[in-house]
Design a protein around this motif. Sequence first.
Motif, mmCIF file in Angstrom:
data_model
loop_
_atom_site.group_PDB
_atom_site.id
_atom_site.type_symbol
_atom_site.label_atom_id
_atom_site.label_comp_id
_atom_site.label_asym_id
_atom_site.label_seq_id
_atom_site.Cartn_x
_atom_site.Cartn_y
_atom_site.Cartn_z
ATOM 1 N N VAL A 1 45.247 43.363 6.333
ATOM 2 C CA VAL A 1 44.522 43.315 7.601
ATOM 3 C C VAL A 1 43.203 44.062 7.450
ATOM 4 N N ASP A 2 42.199 43.606 8.165
ATOM 5 C CA ASP A 2 40.909 44.289 8.234
ATOM 6 C C ASP A 2 40.786 44.869 9.640
ATOM 7 N N GLU A 3 40.833 46.187 9.739
ATOM 8 C CA GLU A 3 40.767 46.866 11.041
ATOM 9 C C GLU A 3 39.336 47.243 11.424
ATOM 10 N N GLY A 4 38.367 46.846 10.628
ATOM 11 C CA GLY A 4 36.974 47.195 10.912
ATOM 12 C C GLY A 4 36.576 48.500 10.245
ATOM 13 N N TYR A 5 37.287 49.568 10.548
ATOM 14 C CA TYR A 5 37.020 50.871 9.918
ATOM 15 C C TYR A 5 37.622 50.949 8.518
ATOM 16 N N GLY A 6 38.521 50.018 8.226
ATOM 17 C CA GLY A 6 39.162 49.998 6.923
ATOM 18 C C GLY A 6 39.974 48.736 6.722
ATOM 19 N N LYS A 7 40.191 48.376 5.467
ATOM 20 C CA LYS A 7 41.018 47.226 5.110
ATOM 21 C C LYS A 7 42.317 47.759 4.508
ATOM 22 N N PHE A 8 43.436 47.087 4.818
ATOM 23 C CA PHE A 8 44.744 47.534 4.376
ATOM 24 C C PHE A 8 45.551 46.370 3.813
ATOM 25 N N ALA A 9 46.412 46.667 2.852
ATOM 26 C CA ALA A 9 47.386 45.704 2.337
ATOM 27 C C ALA A 9 48.633 46.489 1.951
ATOM 28 N N TRP A 10 49.782 45.792 1.928
ATOM 29 C CA TRP A 10 51.044 46.472 1.661
ATOM 30 C C TRP A 10 51.862 45.705 0.635
ATOM 31 N N LEU A 11 52.576 46.449 -0.191
ATOM 32 C CA LEU A 11 53.498 45.912 -1.165
ATOM 33 C C LEU A 11 54.629 46.923 -1.356
ATOM 34 N N LEU A 12 55.666 46.518 -2.055
ATOM 35 C CA LEU A 12 56.777 47.418 -2.356
ATOM 36 C C LEU A 12 56.794 47.715 -3.848
ATOM 37 N N ASP A 13 57.084 48.964 -4.195
ATOM 38 C CA ASP A 13 57.251 49.291 -5.607
ATOM 39 C C ASP A 13 58.665 48.850 -6.026
ATOM 40 N N PRO A 14 59.040 48.985 -7.295
ATOM 41 C CA PRO A 14 60.337 48.464 -7.736
ATOM 42 C C PRO A 14 61.535 49.156 -7.098
ATOM 43 N N ASP A 15 61.323 50.285 -6.454
ATOM 44 C CA ASP A 15 62.404 51.016 -5.799
ATOM 45 C C ASP A 15 62.422 50.774 -4.293
ATOM 46 N N GLY A 16 61.569 49.875 -3.798
ATOM 47 C CA GLY A 16 61.527 49.575 -2.380
ATOM 48 C C GLY A 16 60.660 50.511 -1.571
ATOM 49 N N VAL A 17 59.875 51.358 -2.232
ATOM 50 C CA VAL A 17 58.957 52.247 -1.521
ATOM 51 C C VAL A 17 57.733 51.432 -1.116
ATOM 52 N N LYS A 18 57.377 51.534 0.150
ATOM 53 C CA LYS A 18 56.228 50.784 0.652
ATOM 54 C C LYS A 18 54.940 51.476 0.216
ATOM 55 N N ILE A 19 54.045 50.686 -0.377
ATOM 56 C CA ILE A 19 52.733 51.157 -0.811
ATOM 57 C C ILE A 19 51.696 50.539 0.113
ATOM 58 N N GLU A 20 50.872 51.392 0.709
ATOM 59 C CA GLU A 20 49.763 50.914 1.534
ATOM 60 C C GLU A 20 48.477 51.115 0.745
ATOM 61 N N LEU A 21 47.745 50.038 0.533
ATOM 62 C CA LEU A 21 46.440 50.113 -0.129
ATOM 63 C C LEU A 21 45.384 50.154 0.959
ATOM 64 N N ARG B 1 44.079 54.803 -2.018
ATOM 65 C CA ARG B 1 42.720 54.317 -1.766
ATOM 66 C C ARG B 1 42.326 53.333 -2.866
ATOM 67 N N VAL B 2 41.615 52.284 -2.483
ATOM 68 C CA VAL B 2 41.079 51.323 -3.448
ATOM 69 C C VAL B 2 39.604 51.098 -3.141
ATOM 70 N N ASP B 3 38.838 50.729 -4.147
ATOM 71 C CA ASP B 3 37.407 50.532 -3.939
ATOM 72 C C ASP B 3 37.069 49.108 -3.503
ATOM 73 N N ASP B 4 37.954 48.155 -3.746
ATOM 74 C CA ASP B 4 37.720 46.747 -3.400
ATOM 75 C C ASP B 4 39.069 46.122 -3.095
ATOM 76 N N LEU B 5 39.497 46.184 -1.839
ATOM 77 C CA LEU B 5 40.831 45.708 -1.475
ATOM 78 C C LEU B 5 41.008 44.229 -1.796
ATOM 79 N N ASP B 6 40.040 43.403 -1.430
ATOM 80 C CA ASP B 6 40.165 41.969 -1.676
ATOM 81 C C ASP B 6 40.334 41.676 -3.164
ATOM 82 N N GLY B 7 39.533 42.325 -3.985
ATOM 83 C CA GLY B 7 39.638 42.143 -5.433
ATOM 84 C C GLY B 7 40.960 42.638 -5.983
ATOM 85 N N PHE B 8 41.429 43.781 -5.471
ATOM 86 C CA PHE B 8 42.688 44.351 -5.954
ATOM 87 C C PHE B 8 43.864 43.467 -5.542
ATOM 88 N N VAL B 9 43.849 42.968 -4.309
ATOM 89 C CA VAL B 9 44.913 42.070 -3.849
ATOM 90 C C VAL B 9 44.914 40.797 -4.697
#
Length: 123
Positions: free
Chosen positions: A95-115, A73-81
Amino acid sequence: MAKITGLGGVFYVVKDPEATRAWYRDVLGLDGEYGPQLNWSEETGEKPYSLVSHFKDDQYIQPGKGGFMINLRVDDLDGFVAQLKGAGVDVLDSVDEGYGKFAWLLDPDGVKIELWEQVEAPA
């Protein structure tokens, strides 16, 4: 009736636990004695937290196997991105789904992180 009150932790195997912990600290701002720690001040228990912990082998994880994604969870997705991109981190998509905003990145081991920034309360 007893109930589950939240996430206690995420435990998985990585090649270099110290390097992964350093990435979570330096890139995501998450740190703690045993790995990235999230404190939940709204919980009624004493010093509740969620933990992302890294292990060099899978002994503790067995018999579990398979891929997974970590949602944070993040408090300000746009700012964090913007912070991530400013630090040279590759953000896969957002993406902004209306009920929530999401962004994705990979950690150094290739694990997908969803913000996730929660925008609306659940119905």
